[in-house]
Scaffold this motif. Structure first.
Motif, PDB file in Angstrom:
ATOM      1  N   ASP A   1     -41.620  24.000 -34.825  1.00  0.00           N
ATOM      2  CA  ASP A   1     -41.330  22.613 -35.159  1.00  0.00           C
ATOM      3  C   ASP A   1     -41.312  21.833 -33.848  1.00  0.00           C
ATOM      4  N   SER A   2     -42.204  20.874 -33.720  1.00  0.00           N
ATOM      5  CA  SER A   2     -42.298  20.156 -32.451  1.00  0.00           C
ATOM      6  C   SER A   2     -41.289  19.019 -32.378  1.00  0.00           C
ATOM      7  N   PHE A   3     -40.699  18.825 -31.202  1.00  0.00           N
ATOM      8  CA  PHE A   3     -39.785  17.695 -30.998  1.00  0.00           C
ATOM      9  C   PHE A   3     -40.546  16.487 -30.439  1.00  0.00           C
ATOM     10  N   SER A   4     -41.838  16.666 -30.170  1.00  0.00           N
ATOM     11  CA  SER A   4     -42.605  15.531 -29.660  1.00  0.00           C
ATOM     12  C   SER A   4     -43.675  15.163 -30.692  1.00  0.00           C
ATOM     13  N   GLU A   5     -44.467  14.134 -30.391  1.00  0.00           N
ATOM     14  CA  GLU A   5     -45.486  13.720 -31.369  1.00  0.00           C
ATOM     15  C   GLU A   5     -46.627  14.746 -31.432  1.00  0.00           C
ATOM     16  N   LEU A   6     -46.720  15.611 -30.416  1.00  0.00           N
ATOM     17  CA  LEU A   6     -47.762  16.645 -30.414  1.00  0.00           C
ATOM     18  C   LEU A   6     -47.237  17.924 -31.051  1.00  0.00           C
ATOM     19  N   PRO A   7     -48.057  18.617 -31.856  1.00  0.00           N
ATOM     20  CA  PRO A   7     -47.619  19.941 -32.306  1.00  0.00           C
ATOM     21  C   PRO A   7     -47.474  20.852 -31.086  1.00  0.00           C
ATOM     22  N   VAL A   8     -46.736  21.948 -31.229  1.00  0.00           N
ATOM     23  CA  VAL A   8     -46.495  22.799 -30.054  1.00  0.00           C
ATOM     24  C   VAL A   8     -47.809  23.278 -29.437  1.00  0.00           C
ATOM     25  N   ILE A   9     -48.770  23.702 -30.267  1.00  0.00           N
ATOM     26  CA  ILE A   9     -50.043  24.159 -29.684  1.00  0.00           C
ATOM     27  C   ILE A   9     -50.742  22.992 -28.981  1.00  0.00           C
ATOM     28  N   GLY A  10     -50.525  21.778 -29.454  1.00  0.00           N
ATOM     29  CA  GLY A  10     -51.094  20.591 -28.810  1.00  0.00           C
ATOM     30  C   GLY A  10     -50.471  20.355 -27.434  1.00  0.00           C
ATOM     31  N   GLN A  11     -49.197  20.714 -27.279  1.00  0.00           N
ATOM     32  CA  GLN A  11     -48.548  20.588 -25.960  1.00  0.00           C
ATOM     33  C   GLN A  11     -49.230  21.521 -24.960  1.00  0.00           C
ATOM     34  N   LEU A  12     -49.606  22.713 -25.433  1.00  0.00           N
ATOM     35  CA  LEU A  12     -50.302  23.662 -24.543  1.00  0.00           C
ATOM     36  C   LEU A  12     -51.707  23.155 -24.218  1.00  0.00           C
ATOM     37  N   LEU A  13     -52.357  22.550 -25.207  1.00  0.00           N
ATOM     38  CA  LEU A  13     -53.722  22.052 -24.977  1.00  0.00           C
ATOM     39  C   LEU A  13     -53.738  20.973 -23.903  1.00  0.00           C
ATOM     40  N   LYS A  14     -52.671  20.177 -23.863  1.00  0.00           N
ATOM     41  CA  LYS A  14     -52.583  19.134 -22.824  1.00  0.00           C
ATOM     42  C   LYS A  14     -52.593  19.774 -21.431  1.00  0.00           C
ATOM     43  N   VAL A  15     -51.863  20.879 -21.315  1.00  0.00           N
ATOM     44  CA  VAL A  15     -51.816  21.597 -20.029  1.00  0.00           C
ATOM     45  C   VAL A  15     -53.186  22.218 -19.739  1.00  0.00           C
ATOM     46  N   TYR A  16     -53.814  22.763 -20.786  1.00  0.00           N
ATOM     47  CA  TYR A  16     -55.150  23.350 -20.608  1.00  0.00           C
ATOM     48  C   TYR A  16     -56.132  22.296 -20.098  1.00  0.00           C
ATOM     49  N   GLU A  17     -56.049  21.103 -20.689  1.00  0.00           N
ATOM     50  CA  GLU A  17     -56.980  20.031 -20.290  1.00  0.00           C
ATOM     51  C   GLU A  17     -56.795  19.670 -18.821  1.00  0.00           C
ATOM     52  N   GLN A  18     -55.567  19.803 -18.341  1.00  0.00           N
ATOM     53  CA  GLN A  18     -55.282  19.455 -16.949  1.00  0.00           C
ATOM     54  C   GLN A  18     -55.756  20.544 -15.977  1.00  0.00           C
ATOM     55  N   TYR A  19     -55.531  21.815 -16.337  1.00  0.00           N
ATOM     56  CA  TYR A  19     -55.786  22.890 -15.372  1.00  0.00           C
ATOM     57  C   TYR A  19     -56.997  23.775 -15.714  1.00  0.00           C
ATOM     58  N   HIS A  20     -57.520  23.643 -16.940  1.00  0.00           N
ATOM     59  CA  HIS A  20     -58.631  24.487 -17.410  1.00  0.00           C
ATOM     60  C   HIS A  20     -58.341  25.971 -17.211  1.00  0.00           C
ATOM     61  N   SER A  21     -57.098  26.325 -17.469  1.00  0.00           N
ATOM     62  CA  SER A  21     -56.672  27.721 -17.344  1.00  0.00           C
ATOM     63  C   SER A  21     -55.876  28.099 -18.596  1.00  0.00           C
ATOM     64  N   SER A  22     -55.651  29.385 -18.764  1.00  0.00           N
ATOM     65  CA  SER A  22     -54.864  29.837 -19.913  1.00  0.00           C
ATOM     66  C   SER A  22     -53.427  29.331 -19.820  1.00  0.00           C
ATOM     67  N   VAL A  23     -52.832  29.055 -20.968  1.00  0.00           N
ATOM     68  CA  VAL A  23     -51.462  28.516 -21.016  1.00  0.00           C
ATOM     69  C   VAL A  23     -50.678  29.237 -22.112  1.00  0.00           C
ATOM     70  N   ILE A  24     -49.433  29.527 -21.818  1.00  0.00           N
ATOM     71  CA  ILE A  24     -48.582  30.258 -22.760  1.00  0.00           C
ATOM     72  C   ILE A  24     -47.328  29.446 -23.069  1.00  0.00           C
ATOM     73  N   ALA A  25     -46.948  29.409 -24.334  1.00  0.00           N
ATOM     74  CA  ALA A  25     -45.720  28.690 -24.716  1.00  0.00           C
ATOM     75  C   ALA A  25     -44.503  29.508 -24.317  1.00  0.00           C
ATOM     76  N   LEU A  26     -43.528  28.844 -23.719  1.00  0.00           N
ATOM     77  CA  LEU A  26     -42.317  29.544 -23.289  1.00  0.00           C
ATOM     78  C   LEU A  26     -41.080  28.822 -23.804  1.00  0.00           C
ATOM     79  N   SER A  27     -40.060  29.613 -24.142  1.00  0.00           N
ATOM     80  CA  SER A  27     -38.765  28.993 -24.433  1.00  0.00           C
ATOM     81  C   SER A  27     -37.660  29.948 -23.995  1.00  0.00           C
TER      82      SER A  27
END
Ligand code: G1P
Length: 296
Positions: A137-163
């Motif tokens: 359940d995302s607390f932002s307007e982006l779904p959680v996987i969308g939050q990772l995609l934003k990071v991917y778009e910035q670094y073009h590297s693999s990204v993992i969700a952490l909590s």
């Protein structure tokens, strides 16, 4: 800018031993959250983040996962005739928005073994991986996987969700460590699958969502069996770090583990209480039960 990652992989082959006997004949990914199966939430999360091609990895006996997304002509006709089409439309729309394919994991040799089966599907494209038994359940307007995609778009590297997890839960997860580089983004340098609290490199747990470069597949071919004698995705990611940067993103959201009994019931109560038509009546019933049991 349009989203460059349009492929998603959903591993959903594993047994749901923690939810037996229910999961003897019904896949754990069909456990409902109020009235919608877990897998539908996961597919909706991927679609909301831009996935148009989704590969679901199932195992023998879990064909019901496939059936959930197939047309049901008679049911549709009946619902149309009685004017009850809203929920059914939600399911059909999902099917129209994304091309869903299903592949079998014949040997249940771990999450790493499951993701490796997506190699041809991914080809030379990056892909999202969303664990099929976990609703986020995302607390932002982006779904959680969308939050990772934003990071991917910035670094073009693999990204993992952490909590973050408390010490007593560390041994249930993959645990990551890295250097904080920007807000909630870390450059990872360590990742261990299900360590003891004493051996863990920290308290940041891998939270069921990943975005991978195609490099993950060569790493998946190189790893040997790890924890529980299974091929661990975590071990492949650790190996990937030796040749490519891998980032972690502390997600803004909540993870619902529907594979545990307490998690499943609590999530159902929480999601049901969000429904205006259920809120009052269910809230009152819960309070009465708690009073009867002398908990409140
Ligand atoms: C898997 C992963 C683990 C991760 C967890 C939750 O474990 O192997 O690294 O932390 O999902 O995302 P499982 O729950 O399948 O044992």
């Amino acid at each position: 800018m349009s989203c460059p990652v349009f492929k998603a992989v959903i591993p959903a082959a594993g047994f749901g031993t923690r939810m037996l006997p229910f999961t003897k004949a019904v896949p754990k990914e069909l456990i409902p959250l109020v009235d919608t199966p877990v897998l539908q939430y996961v597919v909706e999360e991927a679609v909301a983040a831009g996935a148009t091609d989704i590969l679901v990895i199932i195992s023998s006996g879990k064909e019901a996962l496939k059936h959930h997304f197939e047309p049901a002509v008679e049911l549709e006709k009946r619902l149309k005739e009685s004017g009850k089409t809203a929920l059914f439309d939600r399911m059909l729309n999902l099917n129209k928005l994304a091309k869903l394919t299903f592949v079998y994991q014949h040997e249940l040799d771990g999450l790493g073994g499951a993701v490796r089966l997506a190699e041809n599907f991914a080809g030379t494209d990056p892909c999202m991986v969303l664990l099929g038994d976990c609703v986020m359940d995302s607390f932002s307007e982006l779904p959680v996987i969308g939050q990772l995609l934003k990071v991917y778009e910035q670094y073009h590297s693999s990204v993992i969700a952490l909590s973050e997890v408390p010490p007593e839960k560390i041994s249930s997860y993959g645990i990551a460590a890295g250097t904080l580089i920007n807000g909630d983004i870390l450059r990872l340098h360590d990742l261990v699958e299900k360590p003891s609290a004493a051996d863990a490199p920290g308290n940041l747990a891998v939270a069921a969502r990943y975005v991978f470069t195609p490099g993950i597949f060569s790493a998946l071919h190189k790893i040997t069996r790890g924890v529980n004698n299974e091929f661990q995705l975590t071990d492949a990611v650790k190996l990937l770090m030796a040749s490519e940067a891998v980032y972690g993103c502390r997600i803004s959201g909540k993870r619902y583990d529907l594979g545990s009994i307490a998690g499943f019931i609590a999530a159902n109560v929480e999601f049901a209480l969000r429904r205006p038509e259920l809120q009052e009546v269910l809230g009152r019933q819960i309070i009465n039960i708690l009073k009867e049991k002398n908990i409140l």
